[in-house]
Design a protein around this motif. Structure first.
Motif, PDB file in Angstrom:
ATOM      1  N   LEU A  68      25.003  21.424   2.739  1.00 53.36           N
ATOM      2  CA  LEU A  68      24.145  21.212   1.574  1.00 53.36           C
ATOM      3  C   LEU A  68      24.725  21.852   0.321  1.00 53.36           C
ATOM      4  CD1 LEU A  68      20.582  21.855   3.070  1.00 53.36           C
ATOM      5  CD2 LEU A  68      21.858  19.698   2.896  1.00 53.36           C
ATOM      6  N   VAL A  72      20.959  20.870  -3.873  1.00 51.02           N
ATOM      7  CA  VAL A  72      20.565  19.647  -3.177  1.00 51.02           C
ATOM      8  C   VAL A  72      19.124  19.276  -3.515  1.00 51.02           C
ATOM      9  CG1 VAL A  72      19.754  20.824  -1.083  1.00 51.02           C
ATOM     10  CG2 VAL A  72      20.590  18.471  -0.931  1.00 51.02           C
ATOM     11  N   TRP A  74      16.194  17.511  -1.657  1.00 52.34           N
ATOM     12  CA  TRP A  74      15.820  17.106  -0.303  1.00 52.34           C
ATOM     13  C   TRP A  74      14.397  16.562  -0.349  1.00 52.34           C
ATOM     14  CZ3 TRP A  74      18.786  18.253   4.277  1.00 52.34           C
ATOM     15  CH2 TRP A  74      18.179  17.836   5.470  1.00 52.34           C
ATOM     16  N   VAL A  89      18.765  24.500  -2.051  1.00 50.20           N
ATOM     17  CA  VAL A  89      18.766  24.984  -0.673  1.00 50.20           C
ATOM     18  C   VAL A  89      17.675  26.027  -0.469  1.00 50.20           C
ATOM     19  CG1 VAL A  89      20.096  26.268   1.049  1.00 50.20           C
ATOM     20  CG2 VAL A  89      21.212  24.474  -0.287  1.00 50.20           C
TER      21      VAL A  89
END
Length: 177
Positions: A68, A72, A74, A89
């Protein structure tokens, strides 16, 4: 009805145009192939990076989360407390990963079913299992879609059984640090 056949003079006049069209037709596929090569190379490289990370994670060597990018993005699709968008993260680990992992007595072990790649996108279909802190099994099925850049995951989308995730979080005490 009368059909006109081209005269020798008309055919001679069209010859440069036909030669030019034949040249363009011959050159165009070569250009398309060279432009597709970097995308194909990226596909192969990205798939290999992700496959190696999952193999390492499954064997207890490292984590796929090492891929990652620090920033990132997500997204966990679905409904429930953990569904949503995580930026970076740290945000993802604190709000999505840690609540589950802290309630597992054994490491989550993935079993990859398939990996597909196209350009900068890698799709992973896998199952994962572990034992919870109360001794019950946890199993889930996942589909993750990664967008890669320079060997790192810059964007991820996750599809999983959020009810199974939430049952672990709600019914198990976190491990003591």
């Amino acid at each position: 009805m009368t059909f006109l056949l081209p005269t020798v003079k008309a055919t001679a006049a069209l010859r440069p145009l036909l030669v030019a069209l034949a040249f363009v037709a011959a050159v165009t596929p070569a250009q398309a192939s060279t432009e597709a090569a970097p995308a194909s190379e990226a596909k192969i490289r990205n798939e290999a990076i992700v496959r190696e990370a999952f193999e390492g994670w499954g064997a207890g060597r490292g984590s796929v989360f090492d891929l990652l990018s620090p920033d990132v993005r997500w997204t966990i699709h679905g409904s429930g407390p953990v569904a949503g968008v995580y930026n970076g993260v740290k945000d993802f680990v604190q709000r999505a990963s840690a609540p589950l992992v802290s309630r597992l007595a054994s490491p989550l072990t993935p079993e990859v079913r398939h990996i597909w790649a196209a350009g900068d996108t890698v799709i992973i279909r896998f199952d994962a299992s572990a034992t919870t802190t109360s001794g019950t099994p946890y199993t889930n099925q996942f589909v993750w879609i990664f967008r890669m850049k320079d060997g790192s995951v810059v964007e991820a989308e996750a599809f999983l059984d959020l009810v199974a995730y939430q049952e672990v979080v709600d019914n198990n005490e976190p491990r003591q640090p």
